[in-house]
Design a protein around this motif. Sequence first.
Motif, PDB file in Angstrom:
ATOM      1  N   ALA A  28       8.776   6.713  37.957  1.00 16.09           N
ATOM      2  CA  ALA A  28       9.270   8.079  37.760  1.00 16.09           C
ATOM      3  C   ALA A  28      10.155   8.139  36.518  1.00 16.09           C
ATOM      4  N   GLN A  29      11.000   7.130  36.341  1.00 12.74           N
ATOM      5  CA  GLN A  29      11.862   7.075  35.163  1.00 12.74           C
ATOM      6  C   GLN A  29      11.027   6.928  33.899  1.00 12.74           C
ATOM      7  N   MET A  30       9.972   6.096  33.973  1.00 11.58           N
ATOM      8  CA  MET A  30       9.126   5.895  32.808  1.00 11.58           C
ATOM      9  C   MET A  30       8.403   7.192  32.428  1.00 11.58           C
ATOM     10  N   GLN A  31       7.940   7.940  33.415  1.00  9.27           N
ATOM     11  CA  GLN A  31       7.276   9.216  33.140  1.00  9.27           C
ATOM     12  C   GLN A  31       8.231  10.161  32.413  1.00  9.27           C
ATOM     13  N   GLU A  43      -1.364   4.864  23.173  1.00  5.80           N
ATOM     14  CA  GLU A  43      -0.991   3.472  22.935  1.00  5.80           C
ATOM     15  C   GLU A  43       0.458   3.225  23.334  1.00  5.80           C
ATOM     16  N   LYS A  44       1.342   4.181  23.025  1.00  7.35           N
ATOM     17  CA  LYS A  44       2.756   4.041  23.376  1.00  7.35           C
ATOM     18  C   LYS A  44       2.927   4.046  24.889  1.00  7.35           C
ATOM     19  N   ALA A  45       2.214   4.932  25.560  1.00 10.42           N
ATOM     20  CA  ALA A  45       2.295   5.002  27.020  1.00 10.42           C
ATOM     21  C   ALA A  45       1.803   3.699  27.646  1.00 10.42           C
ATOM     22  N   GLN A  46       0.708   3.143  27.131  1.00 15.31           N
ATOM     23  CA  GLN A  46       0.195   1.875  27.650  1.00 15.31           C
ATOM     24  C   GLN A  46       1.186   0.743  27.415  1.00 15.31           C
ATOM     25  N   ALA A  47       1.820   0.728  26.258  1.00 16.42           N
ATOM     26  CA  ALA A  47       2.801  -0.313  25.954  1.00 16.42           C
ATOM     27  C   ALA A  47       4.000  -0.216  26.896  1.00 16.42           C
TER      28      ALA A  47
END
Length: 114
Positions: A26-29, A91-95
């Motif tokens: 949730a924090q990452m989202q 790409e940023k989200a995957q990283a």
Amino acid sequence: MFKGLGQLGDMAKMMKSAQELQTKMAQMQEDLANLTVTGESGAGLVKATATAKGELVGLDIDPSIFNGEDKEVVEDLILAAIKDAQIKAGEKAQAEMAALTESMGLPKDIKLPF
């Protein structure tokens, strides 16, 4: 008869890990909505800025490309910049996801349904 009770501690540990993962996801989202990337086309004449979630938040067009005869070229440059920003956002989200899963001891290439 009660052999399975010895593994309740493992189950509790697993549940705690799952809750921790859910909180971190949730924090990452939320963080992905605040991270931005910029895609470019035409050697930087057109720049599109998007969040790491892929939402377009800005578009910068160099005034030198505005010429009525080049309308189609300008449109193509805009689309190319937006696509570049979307690719960089993915790409940023995957990283970020890989870093999160790896920090929790999970394989960094695990595919989670989030």
